[in-house]
Design a protein around this motif. Structure first.
Motif, PDB file in Angstrom:
ATOM      1  N   CYS A  35       2.325  -4.132  -1.818  1.00 18.23           N
ATOM      2  CA  CYS A  35       2.053  -4.160  -0.380  1.00 18.23           C
ATOM      3  C   CYS A  35       2.404  -2.801   0.236  1.00 18.23           C
ATOM      4  O   CYS A  35       3.541  -2.354   0.161  1.00 18.23           O
ATOM      5  CB  CYS A  35       2.844  -5.267   0.309  1.00 18.23           C
ATOM      6  N   GLU A  37       1.052  -2.064   3.476  1.00 18.99           N
ATOM      7  CA  GLU A  37       1.004  -2.266   4.936  1.00 18.99           C
ATOM      8  C   GLU A  37       1.101  -3.767   5.220  1.00 18.99           C
ATOM      9  O   GLU A  37       0.183  -4.532   4.896  1.00 18.99           O
ATOM     10  CB  GLU A  37      -0.273  -1.698   5.545  1.00 18.99           C
ATOM     11  N   THR A  38       2.189  -4.157   5.835  1.00 20.52           N
ATOM     12  CA  THR A  38       2.398  -5.567   6.147  1.00 20.52           C
ATOM     13  C   THR A  38       1.309  -6.082   7.095  1.00 20.52           C
ATOM     14  O   THR A  38       1.059  -5.478   8.135  1.00 20.52           O
ATOM     15  CB  THR A  38       3.775  -5.774   6.796  1.00 20.52           C
ATOM     16  N   GLY A  40      -1.842  -6.030   6.592  1.00 15.72           N
ATOM     17  CA  GLY A  40      -2.976  -5.101   6.598  1.00 15.72           C
ATOM     18  C   GLY A  40      -4.288  -5.727   6.174  1.00 15.72           C
ATOM     19  O   GLY A  40      -4.522  -6.930   6.364  1.00 15.72           O
ATOM     20  N   GLY A  49      -2.695  -6.239   2.871  1.00 15.25           N
ATOM     21  CA  GLY A  49      -1.911  -5.011   2.802  1.00 15.25           C
ATOM     22  C   GLY A  49      -1.732  -4.442   1.423  1.00 15.25           C
ATOM     23  O   GLY A  49      -0.960  -3.484   1.254  1.00 15.25           O
ATOM     24  N   TYR A  54      -7.125  -0.676   0.037  1.00 12.30           N
ATOM     25  CA  TYR A  54      -7.346   0.592   0.730  1.00 12.30           C
ATOM     26  C   TYR A  54      -7.978   1.674  -0.146  1.00 12.30           C
ATOM     27  O   TYR A  54      -8.762   2.485   0.359  1.00 12.30           O
ATOM     28  CB  TYR A  54      -6.011   1.121   1.284  1.00 12.30           C
TER      29      TYR A  54
END
Length: 230
Positions: A35, A37-38, A40, A49, A54
């Motif tokens: 993870c 980005e919490t 996300g 996330g 990404y």
């Protein structure tokens, strides 16, 4: 040492003490589902996330409007020339032939326009990296750089030759679109300068004159004028 690779997802492996580290259930290299980005973006695993949401190859290709095969093909055929510069080294001189795309990755630099006929120069001091140096001049009539670019700190660049760009990369619609967009923006800027009505105030006139020679319109600018011809 960690090894990370991109495919449809993100994978990798860890080496500790020169040995491959398996971890519990041989899952030590599952970097893609760490993870970052919490709350996300939604990942294919159902969580949010994850790193894979990404920067997996499939995610990047979707964002660029490419198929995964096209994205992998670009990575296979792209030819980048990376170079590191020391403080004071010149990237290009004003008037040099523009035969490649030069991309400043990091570092601080100066961009200097010098008019030898009228004895003045305008130097823009900037740290606005990354920066693509005058891509419009790669296909312009002059095909020469309008300014000299010099690093004022340690910095680095990568370049793509015009031949490689035209024969390989312009086959991809997304790259053609981005290049057309850059050229269009430059044309709009030049048209604005051509039809720009100068203010009557002398200070504003001077500011407009200096701004016409800058690349970003931000940061400090130094102007040198030969007083014997002023």
């Amino acid at each position: 040492m960690a090894y990370i690779f991109l495919e449809n997802g993100v994978g990798g492996s860890l080496f500790l003490g020169g040995q491959l580290y398996d971890g519990d259930h041989a899952r030590s290299g599952e970097f893609g589902h760490m993870c970052v980005e919490t709350g996300g973006l939604l990942c294919s695993c159902g969580k949010r996330g994850c790193l894979e949401a990404y920067c997996s190859a499939s995610r990047i290709s979707d964002d660029l409007g490419l198929t995964l095969d096209e994205f992998n093909d670009i990575l296979t055929h792209i030819c980048l020339d990376f170079r590191t510069y020391e403080e004071g080294e010149v990237i290009v001189h004003q008037g040099d032939s523009c035969t490649q795309l030069i991309y400043i990755i990091d570092g601080q630099y100066e961009a200097e326009y010098r008019n030898t006929k009228d004895s003045y120069s305008v130097t823009e001091m900037s740290a606005a990296t990354p920066l693509l140096l005058e891509p419009h001049n790669l296909f312009s009539i002059k095909r020469r750089y309008e300014r000299s670019y010099t690093f004022t700190s340690r910095g680095s660049t990568f370049t793509i030759s015009k031949e490689h760009l035209t024969q390989k990369l312009l086959n991809y619609p997304i790259i053609r679109s981005n290049l057309i967009n850059m050229l269009s923006n430059q044309l709009c800027k030049q048209r604005q300068m051509t039809y720009f009505q100068l203010p009557t105030n002398i200070e504003q006139r001077m500011a407009a004159f200096i701004r016409s020679f800058t690349t970003s319109g931000k940061g400090k600018v130094r102007v040198n004028i030969g007083m014997d011809t002023f």
